[in-house]
Scaffold this active site. Structure first.
Site, PDB file in Angstrom:
ATOM      1  N   TRP A   1     -79.106  -9.392 -56.712  1.00 56.13           N
ATOM      2  CA  TRP A   1     -78.628  -8.447 -57.735  1.00 56.13           C
ATOM      3  C   TRP A   1     -78.576  -9.119 -59.096  1.00 56.13           C
ATOM      4  O   TRP A   1     -78.918  -8.511 -60.117  1.00 56.13           O
ATOM      5  CB  TRP A   1     -77.285  -7.844 -57.331  1.00 56.13           C
ATOM      6  CG  TRP A   1     -77.390  -7.114 -56.033  1.00 56.13           C
ATOM      7  CD1 TRP A   1     -76.813  -7.452 -54.848  1.00 56.13           C
ATOM      8  CD2 TRP A   1     -78.176  -5.936 -55.767  1.00 56.13           C
ATOM      9  NE1 TRP A   1     -77.189  -6.555 -53.873  1.00 56.13           N
ATOM     10  CE2 TRP A   1     -78.016  -5.632 -54.403  1.00 56.13           C
ATOM     11  CE3 TRP A   1     -78.997  -5.125 -56.556  1.00 56.13           C
ATOM     12  CZ2 TRP A   1     -78.646  -4.541 -53.807  1.00 56.13           C
ATOM     13  CZ3 TRP A   1     -79.625  -4.034 -55.966  1.00 56.13           C
ATOM     14  CH2 TRP A   1     -79.446  -3.754 -54.602  1.00 56.13           C
TER      15      TRP A   1
ATOM     16  N   ASP B   1     -70.650  -7.859 -62.817  1.00 53.93           N
ATOM     17  CA  ASP B   1     -71.016  -6.878 -61.805  1.00 53.93           C
ATOM     18  C   ASP B   1     -70.058  -7.096 -60.635  1.00 53.93           C
ATOM     19  O   ASP B   1     -70.151  -8.096 -59.921  1.00 53.93           O
ATOM     20  CB  ASP B   1     -72.479  -7.101 -61.368  1.00 53.93           C
ATOM     21  CG  ASP B   1     -72.897  -6.187 -60.215  1.00 53.93           C
ATOM     22  OD1 ASP B   1     -72.057  -5.421 -59.703  1.00 53.93           O
ATOM     23  OD2 ASP B   1     -74.084  -6.249 -59.830  1.00 53.93           O
TER      24      ASP B   1
ATOM     25  N   LYS C   1     -68.890   0.845 -52.229  1.00 53.39           N
ATOM     26  CA  LYS C   1     -68.258  -0.133 -51.340  1.00 53.39           C
ATOM     27  C   LYS C   1     -66.749   0.130 -51.298  1.00 53.39           C
ATOM     28  O   LYS C   1     -66.256   0.661 -50.324  1.00 53.39           O
ATOM     29  CB  LYS C   1     -68.512  -1.574 -51.809  1.00 53.39           C
ATOM     30  CG  LYS C   1     -69.889  -2.091 -51.440  1.00 53.39           C
ATOM     31  CD  LYS C   1     -70.884  -1.806 -52.484  1.00 53.39           C
ATOM     32  CE  LYS C   1     -72.041  -2.748 -52.478  1.00 53.39           C
ATOM     33  NZ  LYS C   1     -73.289  -2.173 -52.001  1.00 53.39           N
TER      34      LYS C   1
END
Ligand code: PLP
Length: 355
Positions: free
Chosen positions: A99, A166, A190
């Site tokens: 990511w 992030d 999540k």
């Protein structure tokens, strides 16, 4: 049989979130309408939006000067929105996995990118340390939890540059000192809500320093000024997010989540370290408490498929590791009950006895 859900995302949500979302799909706020068919500008939904944003400010203890917005486009959209809005000349990035690399790739479209450190040399099994963040960068970007590799930065870093994080896969898993960050973003799927909404927390004085024109929809100011209602927001995920936030508050807030998450992770890592069949893939000091990655020890490698089948027979789902790590990944997000972690541990013990 109720399954034990270890998926990495979309992933387990609290029963409270699911039950209340299901009820609102039938009848939202006693309107005699489903949440799926009401205007986002109805007073009932505006109240949901306002309460969700207020609860995020409360639970994360955001100081004055921060705004909370709900956006579409996933966390991946933030990979370009962040540099669009914040990168004038140069930004620093920490490369801790897939990511982070994707975020770096997008930032390069907007200016110079200084990758201050990377753990790619060891397949991202650790968090780099001892690097220097240049003082002349517009911001420093980190990925606090590396969902695929199972490493985590569980502290609020002290850096001179603006800090952008992030937090897609570990937001709400520990209290943070929000004042250390200029921008935090997190895909919802999540620790918050079903997929479809992204949470962005931004210090407003970090905005407005770039010269380039920013497309209206990609400009944070648009969404701040219109209270996340510039265009139609993802109504259902935001409603679910509110339920999760209420549940967090009722459970004792984010500190209570952290305590539970740490306990869950500790008992699973203990078993991985004890069990002759398995080993963790991450250096112990950087192990994530959200995504626990482990593989079969070399001499038992051929048992991997068999353990997956064995675990499935116990109602365990979602533990197959990401293809870039292999083996197993057990995701232990906030809604994970200890009893499910114990089922996994018992399965590991029983499987060990058989071999
Ligand atoms: N960042 C992290 C840390 C993630 O785990 C993910 C997805 O799993 C993303 C970004 C991408 O999120 P999205 O699929 O919402 O774009």
């Amino acid at each position: 049989m109720k399954k034990h859900n270890f998926y990495a995302g979309p992933s387990i949500l609290s029963e409270f979130t699911i039950k209340n979302t299901a009820a609102a799909v039938e009848n939202f706020a006693d309107m005699g309408l489903s949440i799926l068919e009401v205007s986002h500008r109805s007073k009932e939904f505006v109240a949901v939006m306002d309460e969700a944003r207020a609860l995020i400010k409360e639970l994360l203890d955001l100081p004055a000067g921060y705004e909370v917005v709900f956006l579409g486009g996933g966390a991946s959209m933030q990979f370009c929105m962040v540099p669009y809005n914040l990168l004038s000349k140069k930004a620093a990035y920490l490369d801790t996995g897939t990511w982070a690399s994707k975020a770096i790739k997008e930032a390069k479209l907007f200016g110079e990118v200084d990758v201050v450190a990377s753990s790619k040399d060891k397949n991202y099994t650790y968090i780099p340390k001892g690097y220097t963040v240049p003082e002349d960068v517009d911001y420093f970007h980190i990925t606090t939890n590396n969902t695929i590799y199972g490493t985590e930065i569980r502290e609020d870093l002290d850096v001179k540059a603006r800090l952008v994080a992030d937090m897609s896969s570990d937001i709400f898993s520990r209290p943070i000192d929000a004042s250390k960050y200029d921008l935090i973003y997190a895909g919802a799927q999540k620790n918050l809500a079903p997929a479809g909404v992204t949470l962005v927390i931004v210090r407003t004085d970090a905005l407005g320093h770039v010269d380039r024109p920013i497309p209206t929809m990609l400009n944070y100011k648009t969404h701040i000024e219109k209270d996340s209602m510039f265009n139609t927001p993802p109504v259902l995920p935001i409603y679910s997010a509110l339920q999760t936030l209420k549940w967090y508050k009722a459970q004792g807030g984010i500190a209570a989540m952290e305590k539970k998450d740490k306990e869950n992770a500790a008992i699973l890592y203990d078993e991985i370290d004890r069990n002759k069949l398995f080993r963790g893939t991450v250096v112990p000091e950087d192990r994530s408490i959200m995504n626990v990655c482990f593989v079969m020890n070399d001499e038992y490698k051929e048992l991997e498929g068999e353990f997956n089948t064995f675990a499935a027979s116990k109602g365990i789902v979602g533990i197959k590791g990401h293809r870039s790590v292999g083996g197993f990944r057990a995701s232990l997000y906030n809604a994970m009950p200890k009893s499910s972690v114990e089922v996994l541990i018992d399965a590991m013990k029983e499987f060990e006895k058989q071999h």
